[in-house]
Design an enzyme around this catalytic site. Structure first.
Site, short mmCIF file in Angstrom:
data_model
loop_
_atom_site.label_atom_id
_atom_site.label_comp_id
_atom_site.label_asym_id
_atom_site.label_seq_id
_atom_site.Cartn_x
_atom_site.Cartn_y
_atom_site.Cartn_z
N CYS A 34 -27.30 -9.14 14.55
CA CYS A 34 -28.65 -8.62 14.78
C CYS A 34 -29.68 -9.50 14.06
CB CYS A 34 -28.77 -7.18 14.27
SG CYS A 34 -28.59 -5.93 15.56
N CYS A 51 0.86 -1.19 0.00
CA CYS A 51 0.00 0.00 0.00
C CYS A 51 0.89 1.24 0.00
CB CYS A 51 -0.89 0.03 1.24
SG CYS A 51 -1.84 -1.46 1.54
N CYS A 108 2.45 3.08 -3.18
CA CYS A 108 1.68 4.10 -3.90
C CYS A 108 1.26 5.25 -2.97
CB CYS A 108 0.42 3.51 -4.52
SG CYS A 108 0.70 2.49 -5.96
N HIS A 109 0.74 4.87 -1.78
CA HIS A 109 0.10 5.87 -0.92
C HIS A 109 1.05 6.52 0.08
CE1 HIS A 109 -3.98 4.95 -2.34
NE2 HIS A 109 -3.73 3.66 -2.20
N CYS A 159 -8.27 -2.41 -4.53
CA CYS A 159 -6.89 -1.96 -4.69
C CYS A 159 -5.95 -3.17 -4.83
CB CYS A 159 -6.49 -1.13 -3.47
SG CYS A 159 -5.64 0.40 -3.88
N ARG A 170 -21.57 -7.46 12.63
CA ARG A 170 -22.53 -6.99 13.64
C ARG A 170 -23.96 -7.05 13.11
NH1 ARG A 170 -25.26 -7.12 16.78
NH2 ARG A 170 -25.61 -6.01 18.75
#
Lengths: 142, 254
Positions: free
Chosen positions: B215, B69, B72-73, B107, B211
């Site tokens: 429920c 990651c 590039c970032h 990505c 989550r």
């Protein structure tokens, strides 16, 4: 009987026992079954069965973490007749369209039911009668 | 009237949160003081273990053929700051709703020459927690627009539809009965600002979609897949309701 709605058609279609609503009650036991209050108490407390304390408080029961979404159950046997309790378990929406009390003996007009529960009632007729028998014993003085 | 009943009465009179500018209180405010303090303390919050692992993943190329990651970032503290506040979003021209996990996996497949992480894998949870952490304390900024309106409408409808054998809608509890007790738990506004969360019941980190499945299990309703359209739509609706609420990832819940 007065004020009898046409539940019979719905009920038999889904393989449920038929019942008659009179006013805000179902006066007759489902299938004429006899309820056992001891078994009813177990169903009320069992988290995988009735699981009533998730929403209702029952002060006489020594359990932490009781719910408060529904009315407390203390004295319900004095406030309501057995027939009134029975209808509130079977399908409270018959008397209150906006209720959040689950319908414990109904299989129609439900949406996105988990596959393992499709066509099944939340409680069986005998269990309904057991819970009715137990709740009817609850007085306001524990 | 006790404070809870008062709170309930006030909430009941408010207009739908989606249309009001009111900023709803985070689910964290419904926790005990002890758990709130633990969540706020990076040294004591167990979710930070995943965040630390996410930082490692951010900086590591999976193989000689793939890129990290960071390649590039760069520094996530700079490049990812505020990014999580804008998700879920529709990538322009795609007509596809993506949440942060979906963005990360896109990505990986399209840019990093890597395989998508499995839903609820430690890797995906860690990386999404690390990225969301870069927006800590920043308000969520997702509103309805032309691109997402259709998804929002579907999510809103789902939120209000009664479902399952127990016949309850999300709104029955998370709008109409906020602040009341469901056994030992106090019902919250169902805001997604602290996900992924460390849930004591799970003894681990989990996504919003996990989550939502919990429920569904509770009301005996059909559970949808992780990353499914149904849950992405609901995630969008929940995030719009939470617009303005500060990011708290990784939150702690019971």
């Amino acid at each position: 009987m007065a004020a009898c709605f046409s539940c019979d058609a719905h009920a038999s279609e889904a393989g449920l026992l038929a019942y008659d609503i009179v006013g805000d009650a179902v006066p007759a036991a489902l299938g004429g079954l006899l309820g056992d209050p001891e078994r009813g108490r177990e169903i009320v407390l069992d988290r995988r069965s009735g699981n009533c304390l998730i929403c209702h408080a029952l002060p006489a029961i020594d359990q932490h973490f009781q719910g408060e979404l529904g009315p407390a159950l203390a004295g319900v046997g004095e406030r309501l007749s057995t027939g009134q309790i029975r209808l509130r378990l079977i399908d409270q929406s018959r008397i209150n369209a906006t209720t959040i009390m689950p319908p414990y003996y109904r299989v129609d007009a439900l949406s996105h039911v988990a596959p393992e529960y499709i066509g099944q009632t939340a409680l069986q007729a005998q269990q309904i009668e057991d819970v009715v028998a137990y709740l009817s014993t609850l007085s306001s003085s524990p | 009237m006790n404070w809870r009943a008062l709170c309930f009465a006030l909430i009941a009179t408010l207009p739908s949160a989606a249309t009001s500018t009111e900023i709803l209180p985070s689910g964290t405010t419904f926790l005990s003081q002890g758990l709130q303090a633990q969540a706020a303390d990076a040294g004591a919050n167990p979710g930070m273990l995943w965040v630390a692992d996410g930082e490692r993943l951010w900086n590591t190329a999976e193989s000689a053929a793939s890129s990290s990651c960071a390649s590039c970032h760069g520094d996530a503290e700079v490049s990812m700051r505020g990014v999580a506040t804008r998700y879920p979003l529709v990538i322009p021209g795609s007509n596809q709703l993506l949440n942060l996990e979906g963005r990360i996996n896109t990505c990986r497949v399209q840019r990093q020459n890597a395989l998508a992480y499995a839903h609820e894998s430690d890797e995906l949870l860690s990386l999404s927690a690390f990225v969301a952490r870069q927006s800590l304390h920043m308000p969520l900024k997702v509103t309805v627009n032309d691109a997402n309106a259709e998804f929002f409408a579907a999510g809103e409808a789902a939120f209000h539809q009664r479902r399952g054998q127990l016949n309850l809608s999300c709104a029955n509890c998370h709008v109409e009965r906020v602040g009341l007790r469901l056994r030992g738990d106090v019902i919250t506004h169902a805001l997604p600002n602290a996900f992924p969360i460390y849930r004591l019941e799970w003894q681990g980190l989990g996504s919003l979609h996990r989550r939502l499945r919990a429920c569904a299990l509770g009301v005996r309703a059909e559970m949808f897949d992780y990353g499914s359209e149904a849950y992405l739509n609901l995630e969008l609706y929940l995030t719009v309701r939470a617009n303005g609420v500060a990011v708290e990832t990784p939150g702690i819940r019971k």
